[in-house]
Structures are given as structure tokens and as C-alpha cells.
Design an enzyme around this catalytic site. Structure first.
Site, PDB file in Angstrom:
ATOM      1  CB  SER A 141     -22.064  17.134  11.875  1.00 13.58           C
ATOM      2  OG  SER A 141     -23.331  16.511  12.038  1.00 13.58           O
ATOM      3  CE1 TYR A 154     -24.286  21.668  11.205  1.00 20.04           C
ATOM      4  CE2 TYR A 154     -25.063  19.470  10.632  1.00 20.04           C
ATOM      5  CZ  TYR A 154     -24.405  20.324  11.499  1.00 20.04           C
ATOM      6  OH  TYR A 154     -23.851  19.824  12.655  1.00 20.04           O
TER       7      TYR A 154
END
Length: 288
Positions: A141, A154
């Protein structure tokens, strides 16, 4: 890399980028093994590909569990005899401040986003290196390059996936140069990402999410707006296929929107300057 007639395994394949990847690989002539923890959505994705004439199977898989990933590999080899492309895509998130993240939050997110990749690599690398050519795709990401508020587990997992991918690229260049590696760092993409808690195991339930005030509430609102207005997963999938064919390592799918933030963070790091928050409003405006 030739894709026609090859076998691809895609985790998190029932929705979002994973589903788009499975469809794109199938369109290029791959036999596709779709893996996901959400059985009903997985069945729908498999039915959609088969209706389009693609050869595929679905395997319910919990990527956070080593035995489940090993069973996935066994099923793939049993069905198609080999695996040539591995896409470690499954991902989840919990949006709250680090001070409010429970042990269960950390365990769940790191279990899927980090250990899912680790289990995938540990299980499939021996199969991939045995092929004449193969490729690993790790979906990280942009948060692995520029951390965002409210995403501690995350961000940590995705930064680790970037580091593992870069390490793997360097190792395979020496030990198995016929196996390529790509790390994909997408920004906001239209998906079910904001509702990933629907698949959270009961034993990893965390504290109820509390309403945020002030800047944190604004940050969460902008994040949701970014995903709703995000890129089409099919566009991301096309970039991934190009990276597989061209053996490209870095796949920065939102370079124009997030490039300035990545550059600024790197420059401030080299200067020893303190971090600045990512301007999500500017990114939303740039992408609209």
C-alpha cells in the site's frame, strides 16, 4: 513473462483488487486459483469468471493461518500441477488511534496483512522456483511508504511487506533469477476495504470503535471519501499484469496523487525533519 496456460494464485480474490486481478489473469489465459475467507463472495467471483469462459477454482482460505495456506497450495497443485504466479493480496484494517488499538486489533491486522504474505511466500516459493519462470506479486500500500494517522497496524504491516518484497527481489536475483518480484503500493481504490471487519474472527474481536473528534474525525471522513472516489480495481490489475510481463519491481499505481507525499517524506527524513501529516484533502482533489 508468458501468461497463457500458466497457473496463478490470488488471495483476497473475492473483491476489490484481488477480484480484478483474478479476472485480468484469466483473460490472459491463466488458470486461476481464487482464495478468500468469504465463501459466498468467493463462489460469486468463481461463477463470474467461469461464465466468461475462464478456467478457475475457488478455495476458502484464511491467509493468517499457515495450515490453511498450505492447503491452498496443495489444492492448486492438485488441480493444475504447478503455480507460476502468486498474488499475495488479502488485506484488512482497523481505523483508530494507536493508543486505542487493542491486542486483538494488532493480531488480526498483522495476521492477515503481514503473516498472510509470509505464509504465502514460505509455502509457494519452493513451487515457484521449480518453474521455468514465475513471478511473485505482493500487494502492499502507499501506506507502506507514507504512514497515515489511524492506521498503526496496517501501516506497520504494509511497510514490512515493502521491506520483505525488496529483500526477496535482491535474494532471488542471485538465487533464482527466473522468478520475478513486484511490490504494488496502491492508493485509494474502490473496494470493500472499509468493511473488512465483516470477516473478522470472533476470537479477535476488539473494542467497539469510538466516535472521533476534531482532526481525527476529519481524517477518517477523508479516508472514506478517498476510497469511494478511488481508482477502478481493474486499472490496478492492468498495471500489475504489465509489471509481471516486464519484471518491474515498483508498482506505484497512484504516482501523481501520492508522489509528492512520498518525495516530501523522503526529503524530510534525509534532513532529519519531523513527520508531517499526509494532506488527504489535496490527494482527494488531485484524484477528482
Amino acid at each position: 513473462m508468458e501468461l497463457e496456460g500458466r497457473v496463478a494464485v490470488v488471495t483476497g480474490a473475492a473483491s476489490g483488487i484481488g477480484r480484478a486481478l483474478a479476472a485480468a489473469l484469466g483473460e490472459q489465459g491463466c488458470r486461476v486459483v481464487l482464495a478468500d475467507i468469504e465463501a459466498a463472495a468467493l463462489d460469486a467471483a468463481v461463477a463470474e469468471l467461469r461464465a466468461a469462459g475462464r478456467e478457475c477454482i475457488g478455495v476458502v482460505t484464511d491467509v493468517s493461518d499457515a495450515a490453511s495456506v498450505e492447503a491452498l497450495a496443495h489444492r492448486a497443485e492438485q488441480a493444475y500441477g504447478a503455480v507460476h504466479v502468486l498474488c499475495n493480496n488479502a488485506g484488512v484494517s482497523v481505523r483508530r488511534p494507536v493508543a486505542e488499538q487493542s491486542i486483538e486489533d494488532w493480531s488480526w491486522v498483522l495476521g492477515v496483512d503481514l503473516w498472510g504474505v509470509i505464509h504465502g511466500l514460505r509455502t509457494f516459493l519452493p513451487v515457484l522456483t521449480a518453474q521455468p519462470e514465475a513471478h511473485v506479486v505482493n500487494i502492499a500500500s502507499v501506506a507502506g511508504l507514507v504512514p497515515f494517522a489511524l492506521g498503526g497496524p496496517y501501516n506497520a504491516a504494509k511497510a514490512a511487506v515493502v521491506a520483505i518484497s525488496e529483500t526477496l527481489y535482491l535474494e532471488l536475483a542471485e538465487l533464482a533469477p527466473h522468478v520475478g518480484v513486484s511490490v504494488v503500493c496502491p492508493g485509494a481504490t474502490r473496494s470493500n476495504f472499509n468493511t473488512s471487519a465483516r470477516n473478522r474472527p470472533r476470537h479477535q474481536d476488539g473494542a467497539s470503535e469510538q466516535p472521533d473528534a476534531g482532526a481525527l474525525a476529519r481524517q477518517k471522513e477523508l479516508s472514506r471519501a478517498l476510497i469511494e472516489a478511488g481508482a477502478d480495481p481493474a486499472t490496478i490489475a492492468d498495471q500489475v499484469l504489465a509489471a509481471i510481463r516486464q519484471r518491474t519491481f515498483w508498482v506505484l499505481t497512484h504516482r501523481s496523487e501520492y508522489g509528492p507525499a512520498i518525495r516530501s517524506r523522503t526529503e524530510r527524513m534525509l534532513e532529519g525533519a519531523n513527520p508531517l501529516p499526509v494532506d488527504l484533502a489535496a490527494i482527494l482533489a488531485a484524484g477528482s
